[in-house]
Design a protein around this motif. Structure first.
Motif, mmCIF file in Angstrom:
data_model
loop_
_atom_site.group_PDB
_atom_site.id
_atom_site.type_symbol
_atom_site.label_atom_id
_atom_site.label_comp_id
_atom_site.label_asym_id
_atom_site.label_seq_id
_atom_site.Cartn_x
_atom_site.Cartn_y
_atom_site.Cartn_z
ATOM 1 N N ALA A 247 21.254 36.249 15.414
ATOM 2 C CA ALA A 247 20.217 37.462 15.707
ATOM 3 C C ALA A 247 20.550 38.375 14.610
ATOM 4 C CB ALA A 247 20.469 38.092 17.030
ATOM 5 N N ALA A 248 21.807 38.783 14.179
ATOM 6 C CA ALA A 248 22.045 39.517 13.132
ATOM 7 C C ALA A 248 21.628 39.119 11.852
ATOM 8 C CB ALA A 248 23.557 40.001 12.951
ATOM 9 N N ALA A 249 21.776 37.673 11.495
ATOM 10 C CA ALA A 249 21.412 37.072 10.121
ATOM 11 C C ALA A 249 20.064 36.978 10.206
ATOM 12 C CB ALA A 249 22.075 35.688 10.391
ATOM 13 N N ALA A 250 19.150 36.845 11.159
ATOM 14 C CA ALA A 250 17.758 36.804 11.049
ATOM 15 C C ALA A 250 17.041 38.162 10.638
ATOM 16 C CB ALA A 250 17.207 36.108 12.454
ATOM 17 N N ILE A 258 11.121 40.851 16.084
ATOM 18 C CA ILE A 258 11.201 40.724 17.476
ATOM 19 C C ILE A 258 12.000 39.743 17.920
ATOM 20 C CG2 ILE A 258 9.679 40.709 19.777
ATOM 21 C CD1 ILE A 258 7.484 42.030 18.229
ATOM 22 N N ILE A 259 12.798 39.587 18.950
ATOM 23 C CA ILE A 259 13.243 38.546 19.535
ATOM 24 C C ILE A 259 13.114 38.228 20.958
ATOM 25 C CG2 ILE A 259 15.721 37.804 19.988
ATOM 26 C CD1 ILE A 259 16.667 38.659 17.169
ATOM 27 N N ASN A 260 12.924 36.768 21.204
ATOM 28 C CA ASN A 260 12.989 36.388 22.523
ATOM 29 C C ASN A 260 14.384 35.988 23.040
ATOM 30 O OD1 ASN A 260 12.868 34.035 24.422
ATOM 31 N ND2 ASN A 260 10.898 33.702 23.998
ATOM 32 N N LEU A 261 14.569 36.606 24.093
ATOM 33 C CA LEU A 261 15.938 36.494 24.961
ATOM 34 C C LEU A 261 15.729 35.318 25.999
ATOM 35 C CD1 LEU A 261 17.530 39.813 25.922
ATOM 36 C CD2 LEU A 261 18.082 38.340 23.846
ATOM 37 N N LYS A 262 16.634 34.181 25.919
ATOM 38 C CA LYS A 262 16.797 33.170 26.933
ATOM 39 C C LYS A 262 18.233 32.812 27.190
ATOM 40 C CE LYS A 262 12.454 30.880 26.039
ATOM 41 N NZ LYS A 262 11.855 29.431 25.200
ATOM 42 N N ALA A 263 18.743 33.104 28.283
ATOM 43 C CA ALA A 263 20.245 32.941 28.509
ATOM 44 C C ALA A 263 20.561 31.411 28.111
ATOM 45 C CB ALA A 263 20.352 33.502 29.935
ATOM 46 N N GLY A 264 19.652 30.763 28.614
ATOM 47 C CA GLY A 264 20.009 29.349 28.501
ATOM 48 C C GLY A 264 20.240 28.913 26.885
ATOM 49 N N ARG A 265 19.306 29.318 26.195
ATOM 50 C CA ARG A 265 19.552 29.087 24.542
ATOM 51 C C ARG A 265 20.751 29.401 24.172
ATOM 52 N NH1 ARG A 265 15.258 32.175 22.723
ATOM 53 N NH2 ARG A 265 17.065 33.591 21.849
ATOM 54 N N VAL A 266 21.461 30.533 24.762
ATOM 55 C CA VAL A 266 22.454 31.399 23.857
ATOM 56 C C VAL A 266 23.669 30.951 24.421
ATOM 57 C CG1 VAL A 266 20.961 32.990 22.781
ATOM 58 C CG2 VAL A 266 22.101 33.471 25.077
ATOM 59 N N GLY A 267 23.895 30.514 25.858
ATOM 60 C CA GLY A 267 25.146 30.132 26.199
ATOM 61 C C GLY A 267 25.365 30.916 27.779
ATOM 62 N N ARG A 274 24.516 40.473 24.860
ATOM 63 C CA ARG A 274 25.183 41.067 23.773
ATOM 64 C C ARG A 274 24.193 41.114 22.607
ATOM 65 N NH1 ARG A 274 29.064 37.389 25.449
ATOM 66 N NH2 ARG A 274 30.784 38.112 26.542
ATOM 67 N N ILE A 275 23.311 40.086 22.522
ATOM 68 C CA ILE A 275 22.161 40.031 21.504
ATOM 69 C C ILE A 275 21.419 41.028 21.903
ATOM 70 C CG2 ILE A 275 20.100 38.622 21.037
ATOM 71 C CD1 ILE A 275 21.904 36.110 21.702
ATOM 72 N N HIS A 276 21.005 41.409 23.120
ATOM 73 C CA HIS A 276 20.221 42.642 23.543
ATOM 74 C C HIS A 276 20.463 43.937 22.876
ATOM 75 C CE1 HIS A 276 19.998 46.072 26.128
ATOM 76 N NE2 HIS A 276 18.547 46.050 25.881
ATOM 77 N N ASP A 277 22.204 44.155 22.880
ATOM 78 C CA ASP A 277 22.803 45.221 22.516
ATOM 79 C C ASP A 277 22.676 45.266 21.163
ATOM 80 O OD1 ASP A 277 25.188 45.225 25.155
ATOM 81 O OD2 ASP A 277 23.309 45.540 25.235
ATOM 82 N N LEU A 278 22.983 44.220 20.239
ATOM 83 C CA LEU A 278 22.957 44.115 18.985
ATOM 84 C C LEU A 278 21.314 44.483 18.460
ATOM 85 C CD1 LEU A 278 24.255 41.435 16.874
ATOM 86 C CD2 LEU A 278 21.781 42.024 16.482
ATOM 87 N N CYS A 279 20.422 44.055 18.749
ATOM 88 C CA CYS A 279 19.195 44.296 18.665
ATOM 89 C C CYS A 279 18.708 45.531 18.801
ATOM 90 C CB CYS A 279 18.158 43.564 19.438
ATOM 91 S SG CYS A 279 18.143 41.699 18.931
ATOM 92 N N ARG A 280 19.001 46.025 20.017
ATOM 93 C CA ARG A 280 18.559 47.651 20.305
ATOM 94 C C ARG A 280 19.358 48.407 19.498
ATOM 95 N NH1 ARG A 280 20.319 51.291 25.310
ATOM 96 N NH2 ARG A 280 18.746 52.708 25.449
ATOM 97 N N ALA A 281 20.576 48.232 18.964
ATOM 98 C CA ALA A 281 21.207 49.023 18.006
ATOM 99 C C ALA A 281 20.669 49.037 16.513
ATOM 100 C CB ALA A 281 22.521 48.675 17.763
#
Ligand code: NPG
Length: 375
Positions: A247-250, A258-267, A274-281
């Protein structure tokens, strides 16, 4: 927290109609459901993987095997502080995020039920209801497309997502715009385009779309960055975003806004947070995608969708849009919004009778007994 017994259930859920995307069609939902029995109590996990590896490389039978052969041996009989240690316990296994997410979800459900805490509260939900969008699969005619869109809008959904594929995207979007006017609209290509298609994709700018989701292959950050420079419509990534680092690299590469969050795709839901928090920051809006889940998986997705950075409608539509039968009671949609479950754990009660009837194969794994196969 000790894992004492696991049920690996393979369910075949009829779809009300085949669901088609650029990457393939689902005639029914070949689903893996996991029930864990721990010293704290029981929990359910639902796996996002499809019957065939057409969304990512994971698929239901493969998930079942990797859980039984490689993940459970790292969890059975082991003392864990809680569900937040599952990912660490499984770290030596490379990949298989949907398999890991399914187990972590079951541990979270068990731990939070025992503690009397909802998943929403545990994740940091800030709103009691969330806006719902509806995805419309590829249709065999414009008329069928418009009928499917009309049904979704009549049902109250606030945003439409259209599957697109090379060659039909302009006709598809133009027909929906001409028929329904300024309805909030986005498209999802599931990686079906190449950078050479840039001119065609650029013509989508005239339709004032919320975003174009995953136009190019999941490993083409450079191509997405080039597209983002040339198109006015925001680029959203889905399949490309496999971890917080990706997410950070993209974002740093300018490959998406914009990023689509899917729990299954990220583990799992904890990694998705964590991805949500990084994007929000970084001021990058996120929204929660769907994988044709039952009401159990949808309930967990609603908890994730209630986080503060989830500022766009998710693919959270009621399972009865796709599934002829569900495993939990339907949640009431009011004015295009669904309530975030507040009960302990994932927050919905699984109908065990429906699970039994829809189970086509059951494996029970328990340390004191070898794996049992039942018809
Ligand atoms: O509402 O669950 C839903 C479906 C949302 O279109 C949706 N998901 O790539 O995001 C996707 C897409 C999909 C799901 C594609 C399953 C292929 C199979």
């Amino acid at each position: 927290m000790r894992l004492e017994r696991v049920e690996l259930r393979r369910l075949r859920l009829p779809l009300v109609a085949p669901f088609r995307a650029a990457t393939g069609a689902q005639a029914d939902r070949d689903l893996l459901l996991v029930r864990v029995t721990t010293d704290l109590g029981e929990g359910w996990g639902e796996c996002a993987a499809l019957g065939e590896p057409t969304y990512t490389s994971e698929y239901t039978e493969g998930v079942r095997h990797v859980i039984r052969a490689h993940l459970l041996p790292r969890l059975l009989g082991r003392e864990l502080r809680g569900a937040d240690e599952v990912a660490e316990a499984l770290r030596s296994i490379r990949g298989h995020p949907m398999a890991k997410a399914c187990l972590e979800m079951a541990f979270l459900d068990a731990e939070l039920r025992a503690r009397g805490e909802s998943l929403a509260r545990h994740l940091g939900a800030v709103r009691p209801t969330v806006e719902c969008g509806a995805a419309v699969g590829l249709q065999d005619s414009v008329d069928h497309l418009l009928e499917a869109c009309a049904r979704a809008l009549e049902a109250g959904y606030r945003r439409l997502k259209l599957k697109i594929e090379p060659g039909r995207e302009l006709e598809t979007v133009r027909a929906v715009r001409e028929c329904f006017g300024p309805v909030p609209l986005q498209v999802d290509a599931n990686g079906a385009y190449e950078l050479e298609d840039l001119d065609r994709l650029a013509r989508l700018d005239e339709f004032d779309l919320l975003m174009i989701e995953q136009p190019l292959a999941e490993d083409d950050l450079r191509g997405h960055a080039e597209l983002a420079r040339r198109l006015r419509t925001p680029i959203c990534l889905d399949e490309s975003i496999t971890s917080p680092r990706m997410a950070a690299a993209a974002i740093a590469a300018g490959a998406c806004s914009i990023i689509n969050l899917k729990a299954g795709r990220v583990g799992g839901y904890l990694e998705a947070r964590r991805i949500h928090d990084l994007c929000r920051a970084q001021g990058v809006p996120v929204w929660v995608g769907g994988m044709l889940e039952t009401g159990l998986g949808r309930a967990a997705n609603l908890a994730l969708a209630a986080l503060p950075g989830c500022t766009l409608p998710g693919d959270l539509s009621a399972p009865d849009r796709y599934l002829a039968r569900d495993l939990v009671d339907p949640l009431p949609m009011q004015d295009g919004r669904l309530p975030v479950p507040t009960q302990a754990g994932v927050g919905v009660s699984v109908h065990e009778e429906a699970v039994r009837e829809l189970t086509v194969d059951l494996e029970v794994v328990a340390p004191e007994r070898p794996m049992l196969r039942r018809p």
